[in-house]
Design an enzyme around this catalytic site. Structure first.
Site, PDB file in Angstrom:
ATOM      1  N   SER A 148      -8.644   8.044   7.964  1.00 48.49           N
ATOM      2  CA  SER A 148      -8.392   6.689   7.393  1.00 48.49           C
ATOM      3  C   SER A 148      -8.918   5.651   7.305  1.00 48.49           C
ATOM      4  CB  SER A 148      -6.482   6.761   7.605  1.00 48.49           C
ATOM      5  OG  SER A 148      -6.599   5.998   6.845  1.00 48.49           O
ATOM      6  N   SER A 149      -8.773   5.025   6.768  1.00 47.38           N
ATOM      7  CA  SER A 149      -9.378   3.379   6.700  1.00 47.38           C
ATOM      8  C   SER A 149      -8.210   2.588   7.672  1.00 47.38           C
ATOM      9  CB  SER A 149      -9.324   3.106   4.633  1.00 47.38           C
ATOM     10  OG  SER A 149      -8.316   2.821   4.562  1.00 47.38           O
ATOM     11  N   CYS A 150      -7.530   3.405   7.781  1.00 47.75           N
ATOM     12  CA  CYS A 150      -6.714   2.420   8.706  1.00 47.75           C
ATOM     13  C   CYS A 150      -6.685   2.523   9.950  1.00 47.75           C
ATOM     14  CB  CYS A 150      -5.293   2.726   8.349  1.00 47.75           C
ATOM     15  SG  CYS A 150      -5.025   4.259   9.540  1.00 47.75           S
TER      16      CYS A 150
ATOM     17  N   PRO B 202     -11.414   8.452   4.324  1.00 45.41           N
ATOM     18  CA  PRO B 202     -11.394   7.800   3.547  1.00 45.41           C
ATOM     19  C   PRO B 202     -10.412   6.725   3.137  1.00 45.41           C
ATOM     20  CG  PRO B 202     -10.508  10.344   3.954  1.00 45.41           C
ATOM     21  CD  PRO B 202     -11.128   9.601   5.407  1.00 45.41           C
ATOM     22  N   THR B 203     -10.642   5.917   2.198  1.00 52.89           N
ATOM     23  CA  THR B 203      -9.997   5.290   1.477  1.00 52.89           C
ATOM     24  C   THR B 203      -8.443   5.823   0.869  1.00 52.89           C
ATOM     25  OG1 THR B 203      -9.252   3.223   0.116  1.00 52.89           O
ATOM     26  CG2 THR B 203     -10.262   4.805  -0.566  1.00 52.89           C
ATOM     27  N   ASN B 204      -7.322   4.736   0.904  1.00 50.87           N
ATOM     28  CA  ASN B 204      -6.349   5.467   0.057  1.00 50.87           C
ATOM     29  C   ASN B 204      -6.403   6.431  -1.001  1.00 50.87           C
ATOM     30  OD1 ASN B 204      -5.123   3.064   1.437  1.00 50.87           O
ATOM     31  ND2 ASN B 204      -3.664   3.082   0.546  1.00 50.87           N
TER      32      ASN B 204
ATOM     33  N   LEU C  49      -2.275  17.066  -0.131  1.00 47.53           N
ATOM     34  CA  LEU C  49      -3.016  16.018  -1.086  1.00 47.53           C
ATOM     35  C   LEU C  49      -4.590  16.572  -0.702  1.00 47.53           C
ATOM     36  CD1 LEU C  49      -3.443  14.764  -3.554  1.00 47.53           C
ATOM     37  CD2 LEU C  49      -3.398  13.235  -1.390  1.00 47.53           C
TER      38      LEU C  49
ATOM     39  N   TYR D  53      -0.706   6.230  14.066  1.00 44.87           N
ATOM     40  CA  TYR D  53      -1.567   7.122  13.245  1.00 44.87           C
ATOM     41  C   TYR D  53      -3.018   6.300  13.613  1.00 44.87           C
ATOM     42  CZ  TYR D  53      -3.414   9.035   8.996  1.00 44.87           C
ATOM     43  OH  TYR D  53      -4.383  10.212   7.984  1.00 44.87           O
TER      44      TYR D  53
ATOM     45  N   LYS E   1      -6.455   9.324  14.819  1.00 45.24           N
ATOM     46  CA  LYS E   1      -7.336   9.295  14.142  1.00 45.24           C
ATOM     47  C   LYS E   1      -8.572   8.401  14.677  1.00 45.24           C
ATOM     48  CE  LYS E   1      -5.456  11.267  11.277  1.00 45.24           C
ATOM     49  NZ  LYS E   1      -6.313  12.919  10.667  1.00 45.24           N
TER      50      LYS E   1
ATOM     51  N   GLY F 253      -6.746  18.760   1.453  1.00 45.60           N
ATOM     52  CA  GLY F 253      -7.085  20.315   2.244  1.00 45.60           C
ATOM     53  C   GLY F 253      -6.627  21.211   0.421  1.00 45.60           C
TER      54      GLY F 253
ATOM     55  N   LEU G  80     -11.134  14.263   9.217  1.00 47.28           N
ATOM     56  CA  LEU G  80     -11.214  13.696   8.414  1.00 47.28           C
ATOM     57  C   LEU G  80      -9.565  12.489   8.248  1.00 47.28           C
ATOM     58  CD1 LEU G  80     -10.971  15.782   4.835  1.00 47.28           C
ATOM     59  CD2 LEU G  80     -12.941  14.226   5.655  1.00 47.28           C
TER      60      LEU G  80
ATOM     61  N   HIS H 274       3.210   7.497  -0.330  1.00 52.86           N
ATOM     62  CA  HIS H 274       1.982   6.492  -0.425  1.00 52.86           C
ATOM     63  C   HIS H 274       2.959   5.870  -2.042  1.00 52.86           C
ATOM     64  CE1 HIS H 274       0.170   8.198   2.481  1.00 52.86           C
ATOM     65  NE2 HIS H 274      -0.156   7.301   2.452  1.00 52.86           N
TER      66      HIS H 274
ATOM     67  N   ASP I  25      -4.568  23.121   3.992  1.00 49.84           N
ATOM     68  CA  ASP I  25      -5.058  23.154   2.530  1.00 49.84           C
ATOM     69  C   ASP I  25      -3.644  22.919   2.302  1.00 49.84           C
ATOM     70  OD1 ASP I  25      -3.888  25.670   3.281  1.00 49.84           O
ATOM     71  OD2 ASP I  25      -4.228  26.302   1.313  1.00 49.84           O
TER      72      ASP I  25
HETATM   73  P1  GDP Z   1      -0.723   1.656   3.100  1.00 48.49           P
HETATM   74  O1  GDP Z   1      -2.168   1.476   2.519  1.00 48.49           O
HETATM   75  O2  GDP Z   1      -0.955   2.419   4.706  1.00 48.49           O
HETATM   76  O3  GDP Z   1       0.186   0.377   3.128  1.00 48.49           O
HETATM   77  O4  GDP Z   1       0.478   2.870   2.606  1.00 48.49           O
HETATM   78  P2  GDP Z   1       1.611   2.623   1.031  1.00 48.49           P
HETATM   79  O5  GDP Z   1       0.271   2.989  -0.019  1.00 48.49           O
HETATM   80  O6  GDP Z   1       2.869   3.348   1.643  1.00 48.49           O
HETATM   81  O7  GDP Z   1       1.250   0.764   1.046  1.00 48.49           O
HETATM   82  C1  GDP Z   1       0.388   0.311   0.019  1.00 48.49           C
HETATM   83  C2  GDP Z   1       1.326  -1.304  -0.559  1.00 48.49           C
HETATM   84  O8  GDP Z   1       1.970  -1.647  -1.486  1.00 48.49           O
HETATM   85  C3  GDP Z   1       2.187  -2.111   0.424  1.00 48.49           C
HETATM   86  O9  GDP Z   1       2.042  -2.854   0.216  1.00 48.49           O
HETATM   87  C4  GDP Z   1       3.106  -1.394   0.304  1.00 48.49           C
HETATM   88  O10 GDP Z   1       4.248  -2.265   0.466  1.00 48.49           O
HETATM   89  C5  GDP Z   1       3.161  -1.663  -0.955  1.00 48.49           C
HETATM   90  N1  GDP Z   1       4.042  -0.474  -2.005  1.00 48.49           N
HETATM   91  C6  GDP Z   1       4.705  -1.286  -3.233  1.00 48.49           C
HETATM   92  N2  GDP Z   1       5.906  -0.222  -3.733  1.00 48.49           N
HETATM   93  C7  GDP Z   1       5.612   0.804  -2.795  1.00 48.49           C
HETATM   94  C8  GDP Z   1       6.103   2.448  -2.877  1.00 48.49           C
HETATM   95  O11 GDP Z   1       7.521   2.453  -3.157  1.00 48.49           O
HETATM   96  N3  GDP Z   1       6.030   3.149  -2.130  1.00 48.49           N
HETATM   97  C9  GDP Z   1       5.613   2.895  -0.923  1.00 48.49           C
HETATM   98  N4  GDP Z   1       4.981   3.616  -0.270  1.00 48.49           N
HETATM   99  N5  GDP Z   1       4.646   1.249  -0.721  1.00 48.49           N
HETATM  100  C10 GDP Z   1       4.524   1.090  -2.190  1.00 48.49           C
END
Ligand code: GDP
Length: 326
Positions: free
Chosen positions: A119-121, A175-177, A26, A148, A152, A28, A117, A191, A23
């Site tokens: 992840s989409s990965c 969940p997605t991103n 983000l 990771y 999952k 929780g 929970l 992220h 909790d």
């Molecule tokens: P992903 O969805 O697991 O790949 O996680 P991220 O959210 O870390 O990255 C998503 C995409 O955003 C990737 O293609 C990263 O290279 C790009 N990206 C661009 N700028 C940034 C940054 O400043 N931080 C992160 N984490 N990702 C970035």
């Protein structure tokens, strides 16, 4: 006992003993706030310093003593593309231990229902898009977050096999991103969405003309506002009982370049975006097929611009209060 006999659906009693694992994070945090707002009175939470979910004995004791009836399993070691590829051993070990310990202790102590929970990965890197639940385990994973993802996937398998063998009502939401209030804005671990928001705010303050965006800007990503996710989690807990992953997303994606432009517009950053090709792109696309959840009766409601505006307001407030580490 067949899977059909273990379904616990219907509204959760407002005084049910509910454990929200994770909790302080983000996801929780958003689930806890949703439950509080809905009048649930018996929430159980622990900081990681109080209960290390990687410690089997500690987790078992906690479940024996607290006897939660419902569990939202939102505790995990998470991070963006850089953290995932730099610390794969920790992402695998921590997440495997957390899932194994919590799911097994939930079974042993007779938890009525658990939502795991992921992840989409979890889906193969080159799976057809949008990603349907049935694509799980049909091909190789994306390298930057394979550790990771494997943890999952193991958690989904645990839920499904405990359902099949023991009749446990354990379900899995994927969940997605995600983004929203409570996100991690530390540039090394975060992220993309919070990272770009922070970089643009800081560039603007410093009078810098440029902001660096990792990779090519061409990867496609889908983003779900975390408060919508919290609502979906409660919906699943109350309405759904079935094995296998259930995708949670918006069903819409955009390129990282488009995302950067949208954030710049909300933040008011007018400088240039510079793409750093030495940083990884990760998977080219991971758009969820959300027809299963839509068919079950839930869909997302917060548009991306609105969600970014709310996140921006939260970030600026936290920053002013000195809560964002430099
Ligand atoms: P992903 O969805 O697991 O790949 O996680 P991220 O959210 O870390 O990255 C998503 C995409 O955003 C990737 O293609 C990263 O290279 C790009 N990206 C661009 N700028 C940034 C940054 O400043 N931080 C992160 N984490 N990702 C970035």
């Amino acid at each position: 006992m067949s899977a059909g006999q273990v379904a616990h659906t219907g509204p959760l009693p407002r005084d049910a003993r509910i454990y929200v694992a994770g909790d302080r994070g983000l996801v929780g945090g958003a689930i806890r706030r949703r439950l509080e707002a809905d009048g649930f009175t018996n929430l159980i939470t622990r900081r990681s310093a109080e209960l290390d979910l990687r410690d089997q004995a500690a987790v078992r004791t906690f479940f024996r003593e607290e006897r939660p009836e419902y569990v939202f399993l939102a505790a995990a070691k998470v991070g963006g593309i850089l953290a995932n590829s730099t610390y794969p051993a920790q992402f695998l070990y921590d997440n495997l231990m957390i899932a194994t310990n919590v799911i097994h202790a939930a079974h042993e102590s007779g938890v009525r229902k658990l939502l795991n929970l992921g992840s989409s990965c979890i889906y193969p890197r080159m799976a057809p898009q949008p990603l349907k639940e049935e694509y799980l385990l049909t091909g190789p994973l994306e390298e930057t977050n394979r550790a990771y993802a494997v943890a999952k996937i193991a958690a989904i398998e645990l839920c499904d096999h405990y359902r099949a063998q023991y009749g446990a009502d354990f379900i899995s939401g994927m969940p997605t991103n995600l983004y929203g209030p409570g996100d991690n804005f530390d540039l090394k671990g975060s992220h993309v969405l919070p990272a770009l928001m922070r970089k643009m705010v800081e560039a603007q303050e410093a009078g810098a003309a440029q902001v660096e965006v990792w990779g090519s800007g061409t990867p496609l990503r889908e983003f779900l506002y975390v408060e919508d996710l919290a609502e979906a989690c409660l919906y699943l807990m109350e309405q759904v009982s079935e094995p296998g992953p259930i995708n949670i997303g918006t069903g819409e994606d955009l390129t990282i370049r488009e995302l950067a432009e949208l954030i710049a517009d909300v933040v008011g950053f007018e400088g240039d975006l510079v793409f750093d090709a030495s940083k990884p792109d990760g998977t080219p696309r991971k758009l969820m097929d959300v027809s299963k959840l839509t068919g079950l009766g839930w869909s997302a409601r917060t548009g991306l611009r609105e969600g970014i505006e709310r996140t921006f307001a939260w970030f600026m407030q936290e920053r002013a209060a000195g809560n964002i580490r430099s």
